[in-house]
Design a protein around this motif. Structure first.
Motif, short mmCIF file in Angstrom:
data_model
loop_
_atom_site.label_atom_id
_atom_site.label_comp_id
_atom_site.label_asym_id
_atom_site.label_seq_id
_atom_site.Cartn_x
_atom_site.Cartn_y
_atom_site.Cartn_z
N ALA A 38 28.04 -58.03 2.52
CA ALA A 38 28.81 -58.32 3.55
C ALA A 38 30.27 -57.16 4.14
N LEU A 39 30.51 -57.90 3.08
CA LEU A 39 32.10 -57.25 2.48
C LEU A 39 32.08 -56.16 2.15
N THR A 40 31.36 -54.60 2.11
CA THR A 40 31.33 -53.44 2.35
C THR A 40 30.85 -52.95 3.49
N ALA A 41 29.79 -53.89 4.18
CA ALA A 41 29.76 -53.62 5.44
C ALA A 41 30.97 -53.30 6.59
N LEU A 42 31.66 -54.34 6.35
CA LEU A 42 32.80 -54.28 7.55
C LEU A 42 34.00 -53.91 6.94
N THR A 43 33.97 -53.49 5.22
CA THR A 43 34.85 -52.44 4.93
C THR A 43 34.78 -50.94 5.44
N PHE A 44 32.98 -50.85 5.32
CA PHE A 44 32.53 -49.74 5.99
C PHE A 44 32.67 -49.60 7.17
N SER A 45 32.40 -50.54 8.20
CA SER A 45 32.69 -50.06 9.42
C SER A 45 33.91 -49.99 10.27
N THR A 46 35.43 -50.81 8.97
CA THR A 46 36.42 -50.44 9.68
C THR A 46 37.09 -49.27 9.53
N MET A 47 36.17 -48.17 8.45
CA MET A 47 36.93 -46.96 7.59
C MET A 47 36.49 -45.98 8.88
#
Length: 76
Positions: A38-47
């Motif tokens: 979930a943290l990875t998906a959040l970071t990826f969508s922000t980037m």
């Protein structure tokens, strides 16, 4: 990113650094049980919002070496 956020001076970078330090120091324990996915998906969508795709694709077509080292951030 600072210009799109409405920042006018470089002081905003200092404010952002202090906010990030505060978040990492005091709020990081709240994210301990959050799944890493979930943290990875959040970071990826922000980037994804930080990349100017049309310029990156054009640069890829024109010069591959410049594409590798390009900064796809904002242009003032």
């Amino acid at each position: 990113m600072n210009c799109s956020g409405g920042c006018k001076t470089a002081m905003s970078i200092i404010v952002q650094a202090f906010l990030m330090a505060f978040i990492l120091q005091f709020l990081a324990p709240f994210f301990y049980y959050t799944p890493l996915f979930a943290l990875t998906a959040l970071t990826f969508s922000t980037m994804l919002g930080l990349i100017n795709y049309t310029e990156a694709i054009h640069l890829y077509k024109v010069d591959k070496f410049d594409f590798i080292i390009c900064n796809n951030g904002e242009h003032v």
